[in-house]
Enzyme design. Sequence first.
Site, PDB file in Angstrom:
ATOM      1  N   GLU A 276       0.823  -1.213   0.000  1.00 52.94           N
ATOM      2  CA  GLU A 276       0.000   0.000   0.000  1.00 52.94           C
ATOM      3  C   GLU A 276       0.853   1.258   0.000  1.00 52.94           C
ATOM      4  OE1 GLU A 276      -3.044  -0.041  -0.590  1.00 52.94           O
ATOM      5  OE2 GLU A 276      -3.860  -1.963   0.086  1.00 52.94           O
ATOM      6  N   ARG A 280       0.829   3.799  -3.230  1.00 48.92           N
ATOM      7  CA  ARG A 280       0.206   5.102  -2.978  1.00 48.92           C
ATOM      8  C   ARG A 280       1.248   6.187  -2.737  1.00 48.92           C
ATOM      9  NH1 ARG A 280      -5.556   3.770  -0.049  1.00 48.92           N
ATOM     10  NH2 ARG A 280      -5.551   1.557  -0.472  1.00 48.92           N
ATOM     11  N   ASP A 409      -5.248  -9.875  -8.255  1.00 44.09           N
ATOM     12  CA  ASP A 409      -5.564  -8.961  -9.363  1.00 44.09           C
ATOM     13  C   ASP A 409      -4.365  -8.285 -10.023  1.00 44.09           C
ATOM     14  OD1 ASP A 409      -5.227  -7.560  -6.966  1.00 44.09           O
ATOM     15  OD2 ASP A 409      -7.019  -6.336  -7.169  1.00 44.09           O
ATOM     16  N   GLU A 544     -11.981   0.884 -10.300  1.00 44.37           N
ATOM     17  CA  GLU A 544     -11.654  -0.039 -11.403  1.00 44.37           C
ATOM     18  C   GLU A 544     -12.520   0.138 -12.645  1.00 44.37           C
ATOM     19  OE1 GLU A 544     -11.905  -0.956  -8.193  1.00 44.37           O
ATOM     20  OE2 GLU A 544      -9.775  -1.299  -7.789  1.00 44.37           O
ATOM     21  N   THR A 633      -0.775   0.697 -10.268  1.00 48.71           N
ATOM     22  CA  THR A 633      -2.097   0.191  -9.898  1.00 48.71           C
ATOM     23  C   THR A 633      -2.878   1.158  -9.007  1.00 48.71           C
ATOM     24  OG1 THR A 633      -3.286  -1.793  -9.175  1.00 48.71           O
ATOM     25  CG2 THR A 633      -1.343  -1.142  -7.871  1.00 48.71           C
TER      26      THR A 633
HETATM   27  C1  DMJ Z   1      -6.262   0.585  -4.935  1.00 52.69           C
HETATM   28  O1  DMJ Z   1      -5.489   0.748  -3.816  1.00 52.69           O
HETATM   29  C2  DMJ Z   1      -5.482  -0.065  -6.058  1.00 52.69           C
HETATM   30  O2  DMJ Z   1      -6.126   0.146  -7.266  1.00 52.69           O
HETATM   31  C3  DMJ Z   1      -5.280  -1.542  -5.830  1.00 52.69           C
HETATM   32  O3  DMJ Z   1      -4.639  -2.178  -6.924  1.00 52.69           O
HETATM   33  C4  DMJ Z   1      -6.628  -2.207  -5.628  1.00 52.69           C
HETATM   34  N1  DMJ Z   1      -7.393  -1.562  -4.588  1.00 52.69           N
HETATM   35  C5  DMJ Z   1      -7.512  -0.124  -4.568  1.00 52.69           C
HETATM   36  C6  DMJ Z   1      -8.669   0.446  -5.328  1.00 52.69           C
HETATM   37  O4  DMJ Z   1      -9.789  -0.275  -5.352  1.00 52.69           O
END
Ligand code: DMJ
Length: 645
Positions: A276, A280, A409, A544, A633
């Site tokens: 995370e 981020r 994912d 998403e 992501t």
């Molecule tokens: C985000 O932190 C990122 O996109 C991660 O890959 C999946 N979960 C959240 C958003 O839903």
Amino acid sequence: MHTPSRQDYVSISFAGQGGGSYNNSKQWRRQSCWRKWKQLSRLQRSLILFILVLLFICGIASYPTVTEHLSGLTEGEQHTDSNSVLRPIVPHVLPEPLKQARPSLPEQTSQKLSNKRGPPVLQNRLQKKGNTSDTVVEDKASDTKKEGEENGVISWHGAVIDTDKATEGTKDEQNNEDSAANQKGKPSEESGARWLEAVREAFRHAWKGYKDFSWGHDELRPLSKSYSEWFGLGLTLIDALDTMWILGLKEEFEEAKAWVATELTFNKNVDVNLFESTIRILGGLLSTYALTGDTLFLDKAKDIGSRLMPAFNTPSKIPYSDVNIGKGTAHPPRWTSDSTVAEVTSIQLEFRELTRLTKEPQYQAAVAEVMKQVHNLDGKLDGLVPMFINTNNGQFTHQGIYTLGARADSYYEYLLKQWIQGGKKENQLLEDYLQAIEGVKKNLLQKSSPNGLTFVGELSHGQFSPKMDHLVCFLPGTLALGAHNGLPADHMDLAKQLMETCYQMYVQMETGLSPEIVHFNMHQGSTRDIEVKLADRHNLLRPETVESLFYLYRFTKDQKYQRWGYEILQNFNKYTKVSSGGYTSINNVRDPDYTSPRDKMESFFLGETLKYLYLLFSDDPNLINLDQYVFNTEAHPLPIWPSTA
Ligand code: DMJ
């Protein structure tokens, strides 16, 4: 006195039905039934009553609308989530900004769906859509070339892939056709500008809440006008930096930058989650540096990046989930020595970029080692990976479960994106990606009933489950990005089908917002495609679907994707906007009158959801050119490495 016996009952019955000597009057029937009932023993009566009650309960339970309604009421009454402030939601009608809000459902599937819609409340909602209004929630690697790889053309399992193909802003021929067919209801230039402004307005509103009640903290709690800490590092602020830059919100960007310059310190005795904080914080800082060229952000990125490195000091070199960035120690969660596969394989874009910028090899080396090990592991099914990996022995654990949702994912997303980031040279990444997509098609892809929506389910020890997380909705965008980069055209076909499904996960809900998880009906005779379990009805403002809409629009220029995105934005405004500032996650997307706000604005709402919506509504292919940048992501654009050849 005549004592009724079973024999008597049977003979009376036959006489009545077969003999025809009695008239069929209702009165006679009533008397006869009552007599028969009285003739039964107490045990017989109890048995019959018991069976009737049982049948009644089964009947109720097998009728989902009723049970869901009943359970919904129960849930609402019993909800005790301490983070949620349960206050009445007072609709607050604002002027309708656009005439085109009514979704057109041009595709066959949409047509079919509109003909066979389920609950009346849903029909009402869809009918009212042309007249939507905002409602505010009141305060409540391998580089070796193989045969056929010259000139960007490689062959994979017989498929010839032109990896040089990637022309931003142009459409492939097939997509031109699609686009021409969808000119109806196209947003005008004027409304396009208004949609962009609507996103800026949403951002400003979210930012106001963050600024007023949680400045410098991780996440806003908009209803209680307070904040929550996860890492204590100003998560929302950092996640939102590049969004402000892209949206042109200079004032807001400058005040956030000042906080980064004067307040942000990573010299803190705090445990952070490696994944995370990488996607981020490290990702947010690196992308802001890439966009602005301001070395403040690069310096901060180096600082957090180096502090995260102890996570890789494990017996297997598969990183631990948690690092103390002040002490330089790392550990797995208390209950296991496993890490999540998606987490250890979705930090590569960021650490690779850090090495490119700093010329310090350890970052890239650490994450490349993880990829190498995962590539070589047994336990995959046609390229699909299990969800956990052990940090001691480096083996997959909890094998036999395969999903494109939570915990797996972004493994698939980062296979493709690392290949793109590195200039499409690392063929092992590409091969793993292509194999995994074939694995998805073979093992996880199914169609729903009655309308044949294509969906990605899950496999558990050979047993298919028609369950799909909203998280899986990253896949249409990733497939489209691959096709844009020369991967097989059928990836784009699949992307379009899945995009429709993800959109339907919104449209078919009473609030027009998707739940966290859906289950698809597969048996013939189903009356609706999508079911939602009670525990899965929440919406966390996730990105998403709008992320994939952005890619699909960029590559096809089909304006229905913009319209779908605008609908979703309107529904966020209607059901999740908090009047005093900010947006809130909600517990129940199935009840427009009782959404049960959760009192939390996730940092990805500003970092991802609003950014992707803005990019979706923009017709400028150079606003984050997809041949120059690849999104991590968490929606942070990182440069595609310049070719050194
Ligand atoms: C985000 O932190 C990122 O996109 C991660 O890959 C999946 N979960 C959240 C958003 O839903």
